[in-house]
Design a protein around this motif. Structure first.
Motif, PDB file in Angstrom:
ATOM      1  N   GLU A 342      -2.522 -24.776 -51.183  1.00  0.00           N
ATOM      2  CA  GLU A 342      -3.066 -25.600 -50.100  1.00  0.00           C
ATOM      3  C   GLU A 342      -4.578 -25.439 -50.010  1.00  0.00           C
ATOM      4  O   GLU A 342      -5.311 -26.426 -49.816  1.00  0.00           O
ATOM      5  CB  GLU A 342      -2.406 -25.218 -48.779  1.00  0.00           C
ATOM      6  N   MET A 343      -5.072 -24.211 -50.147  1.00  0.00           N
ATOM      7  CA  MET A 343      -6.517 -23.974 -50.049  1.00  0.00           C
ATOM      8  C   MET A 343      -7.262 -24.717 -51.156  1.00  0.00           C
ATOM      9  O   MET A 343      -8.281 -25.386 -50.909  1.00  0.00           O
ATOM     10  CB  MET A 343      -6.807 -22.472 -50.128  1.00  0.00           C
ATOM     11  N   TYR A 344      -6.747 -24.643 -52.387  1.00  0.00           N
ATOM     12  CA  TYR A 344      -7.450 -25.271 -53.502  1.00  0.00           C
ATOM     13  C   TYR A 344      -7.318 -26.788 -53.468  1.00  0.00           C
ATOM     14  O   TYR A 344      -8.235 -27.513 -53.886  1.00  0.00           O
ATOM     15  CB  TYR A 344      -6.937 -24.700 -54.829  1.00  0.00           C
ATOM     16  N   THR A 345      -6.215 -27.304 -52.956  1.00  0.00           N
ATOM     17  CA  THR A 345      -6.086 -28.756 -52.839  1.00  0.00           C
ATOM     18  C   THR A 345      -7.058 -29.294 -51.800  1.00  0.00           C
ATOM     19  O   THR A 345      -7.735 -30.307 -52.027  1.00  0.00           O
ATOM     20  CB  THR A 345      -4.642 -29.128 -52.464  1.00  0.00           C
ATOM     21  N   HIS A 346      -7.157 -28.627 -50.661  1.00  0.00           N
ATOM     22  CA  HIS A 346      -8.143 -29.021 -49.655  1.00  0.00           C
ATOM     23  C   HIS A 346      -9.559 -28.933 -50.229  1.00  0.00           C
ATOM     24  O   HIS A 346     -10.407 -29.798 -49.967  1.00  0.00           O
ATOM     25  CB  HIS A 346      -8.036 -28.116 -48.430  1.00  0.00           C
ATOM     26  N   PHE A 347      -9.819 -27.898 -51.001  1.00  0.00           N
ATOM     27  CA  PHE A 347     -11.146 -27.710 -51.589  1.00  0.00           C
ATOM     28  C   PHE A 347     -11.500 -28.885 -52.496  1.00  0.00           C
ATOM     29  O   PHE A 347     -12.611 -29.425 -52.451  1.00  0.00           O
ATOM     30  CB  PHE A 347     -11.163 -26.395 -52.367  1.00  0.00           C
TER      31      PHE A 347
END
Length: 745
Positions: A342-347
């Motif tokens: 989730e963190m990397y997709t948002h990034f």
């Protein structure tokens, strides 16, 4: 004279006078020293200009920040196990997060060539290890900057920084002197015979980026600094000390690549451990002037153990700050990221949004289609090179993956936090992902979008489990995370419609749980629990947590998977476990070996009378190698280890980084062969073990004498050796002790 004529004028007059006095020897010496001084000044000025600024997570076209303004001293320790670490780097971060830092021998960056307390041997070659993004290059940059500004290490006359990413581009043959002239033209006026009379330091940054074979065994010996040869021959002979033995040498590397250098060539090993918990908070508070925002971000990151552990890596702190700052300023964007996927997709959403908003004037659908095509190209580049271990790319690599260099320049100059175009130290153009984890994420994204096979996820699980060094572990986490419904919604924001998926998440979770029951290594098992977390299935972990909270455990109630879940819970807990007593967690079940990795978090491990066998020693040795500097007391008494098991433990005990002080092997069916291995280990590493209990074994007279002889070594710290011997074997299967008299030596 200097006041009247200035420094240059005074020098000319002095040289004239000396030569008029026929003291040409003094005049030549003065002239050479002046030339070297001028050369040193120019080199310092150039290095200061190159290293005084940093570009956090960005290409060098971005806004620079003075290094001295933001630099936070990283945590650097002496040593690290000499064995090859078969863990993914993220797992190494998780292990490091449990270490008690008060027990480490710390090293300041500017002091890495100074012998540690109690040692007198001069240090020529230092190897500094650290996972990707942990701060190795920044540490090198700060070291050089402090030298160039006259703040530290002024006994060193010259520093030559030769990153492997630049050396990779050297194709022709060079002599060592010609190689230096190629990278440092200011050296050309200096005679080679003069240069190496002074104290010089060579820094080879990024061994993991090296594309040379570094064939230490088969390369010919080379001793002439003025004679041409291949770069591989030059480097291997320089590292061996055949060329310029007096020069200092600093090599940095990710752990997986560090074993390319023969251990006999390394005089000191240091490890950069990144940010501690306090430094993580300090980073966020320094980054944001709005302290309420900083507090919200800190609270959120701490709420997810996996995210907080990853913040050991400075680059991940920056990624988290970038994402959470944006999300906390919006009110209708749903839940904040709690997993790595989730963190990397948002990034990625945020960064491509920056690009699209600034450069593209087309409709949203066309923008997403353009983004999808380019990200797929980057993903293919990421995936193809993940197996090869390549983190640095050149224009040829981009061309092989159908990435237009000019297109990449636009995207890397704008989307600088994903894939960046930058220049090597000597202005050679290179490309790289801002961090290895981003490369792994994009590799997973590429496979997810381009492979619709129904058994894709299960096949990926099998491939990751077959990896010897865990290089596919994080890639697998991302791939599974991208397959869930909640992540698909995020992907639609990033790429538009991505098609329907035939992947059955519940079926995949069951497949992973089935694999957890198998006889896997602790590293692979732990990663599978992280995979279940990405899939949103925490049932095993929750069950194990309930067992712990209940205060009592029954072996009959625990399945093999639940045993592994219990180990995962104990390892991931933020609470320190000083004493790990295996007997508290077992009754008679044969699956308790799955708990052995928990000793990584303990200073004392009580494993006595636990029905451990020689096969369990493989798991035990693996856990000890990954954290050998932490354990101080190990009790393995009354287990059926036999000689084969003790041999595995001896390999760990003989490692110079093992600091165990008390080892109890009473009643373990050890004979002459096992005792011989122990004696050899004590000779290899005599400086830590204080007590060794071998009572109720059968070492034999000759091996007792051999062990006793070790005590005569002045460096041996062994104070108590407990043995009984003589006659026939005094132990038997079932580990029932017989009566005997113990002797103390």
């Amino acid at each position: 004279m200097q006041k009247t004529c200035g420094r240059e004028g005074a020098l000319k007059i002095t040289l004239y006078i000396l030569r008029a006095m026929e003291r040409n020897d003094l005049a030549d010496m003065l002239e050479k020293r002046h030339l070297l001084s001028q050369c040193q000044h120019r080199i310092k000025c150039n290095l200061k200009k190159k290293f005084e600024c940093v570009f956090e997570g960005k290409a060098k076209e971005g806004q620079p920040t003075l290094l001295n303004e933001i630099y936070t001293e990283l945590y650097i320790t002496e040593g690290g196990t000499g064995a090859v670490n078969d863990e993914h780097e993220v797992r190494q971060i998780e292990t490091a997060s449990k270490k008690r830092r008060t027990e480490d021998t710390t090293v300041k960056c500017n002091d890495i060539f100074k012998p540690l307390y109690g040692r007198e041997t001069p240090i020529r070659t230092v190897l500094t290890k650290g996972v990707a993004g942990i701060g190795k290059t920044v540490s090198v940059q700060k070291f050089i900057l402090d030298w160039a500004e006259g703040k530290a290490n002024q006994d060193v006359h010259f520093i030559f920084a030769l990153p492997f990413r630049d050396l990779n581009l050297i194709k022709d043959e060079y002599s060592l002197i010609e190689l230096l002239h190629h990278f440092v033209p200011d050296l050309k006026p200096v005679e080679s015979t003069e240069l190496f009379r002074y104290k010089v330091l060579f820094i080879f940054d990024g061994l993991d980026e090296c594309r040379l074979p570094l064939n230490f065994q088969n390369n010919e010996s080379w001793f002439d600094v003025t004679k041409k040869t291949s770069l591989d021959v030059l480097l291997t002979n320089f590292i061996k000390g055949n060329l310029v033995r007096s020069a200092l040498l600093w090599i940095t590397s990710r752990p997986a690549a560090a074993n390319q250098i023969p251990p006999e060539c390394i005089h000191q090993v240091t490890e950069i451990r990144g940010f501690g918990d306090a430094q993580k908070e300090e980073y966020f508070r320094r980054r944001f002037s709005d302290q309420s925002l900083a507090s919200r971000i800190i609270t959120h990151v701490k709420s997810s153990r996996s995210l907080f552990i990853m913040c050991h890596i400075p680059v991940f702190c920056w990624i988290s700050a970038t994402v959470l700052e944006q999300l906390f300023s919006e009110t209708d964007r749903g839940e904040s990221p709690r997993t790595l996927t989730e963190m990397y997709t948002h990034f990625l959403i945020f960064q491509t949004g920056l690009k699209n908003g600034k450069y593209m004037k087309n409709s949203e659908s066309k923008l997403k289609e353009h983004s999808k095509k380019f990200l797929l190209k980057l993903g293919k580049l990421a995936f193809d090179n993940l197996e090869k271990g390549n983190l640095i790319f050149y224009e040829q690599d981009l061309a092989e993956n159908d990435i237009d260099v000019s297109e990449a320049s636009v995207y890397s100059g704008v989307c600088t936090e994903v894939f960046k175009e930058e220049y090597g130290l000597y202005q050679e153009k290179v490309y790289c992902f801002v961090h290895l984890s981003i490369q792994e994420y994009l590799a997973a994204l590429y496979v997810f979008l381009s492979n619709s096979s129904a058994d894709l996820l299960e096949t990926a699980v099998d491939q990751a489990l077959e990896s010897k060094n865990g290089h596919l572990d994080l890639y697998l986490r991302f791939l599974l995370g991208l397959s869930t419904d909640s992540r698909k919604t995020l992907l639609q924001r990033l790429l538009g419609e991505t098609g329907t998926s035939s992947h059955d998440i519940i079926e995949t979770a069951q497949y992973i749980k089935k694999k957890i029951k198998d006889n896997l290594s602790p590293e692979r098992t732990i990663n599978l629990f992280h995979c279940l977390n990405e899939l949103g299935d925490n049932s095993l972990v929750e069950e194990a947590q309930r067992y712990l909270n209940s205060g009592s455990l029954s072996a009959e109630d625990l399945s093999p998977a639940q045993y592994s879940a219990l180990a995962f819970v104990l390892l991931m807990s933020d609470e320190e476990l000083d004493v790990f007593d295996l007997k508290k967690f077992i009754r008679s079940d044969k699956e308790h070996w799955r708990l052995l990795p928990v000793i990584q978090t303990s200073s004392t491990a009580l494993l006595d009378s636990c029905n451990l066998t020689d096969k369990c020693c493989e798991v035990l040795a693996s856990a000890l190698r990954s954290n050998s500097s932490h354990l101080r007391e190990l009790d393995l008494s009354d287990n059926d280890l036999q000689d084969s098991g003790v041999k595995l433990l001896s390999a760990w005990l003989g490692d110079s980084h093992c600091k165990v002080e008390i080892l109890r092997l009473s009643g373990c069916r050890v004979t002459e062969e096992g005792c011989s291995s122990l004696a050899s280990a004590l000779r290899s590493n005599p400086s830590h073990l204080r007590e060794l209990d071998l009572s109720y074994n059968h070492p034999g007279d000759s091996e007792v004498k051999l062990l006793s002889a070790v005590l005569e070594d002045p460096s041996c710290k062994l104070e108590k050796l407990n043995v009984d011997h003589g006659g026939e074997c005094r132990t038997r299967p079932g580990l029932q002790k017989c009566k005997c008299v113990c002797r103390f030596y």
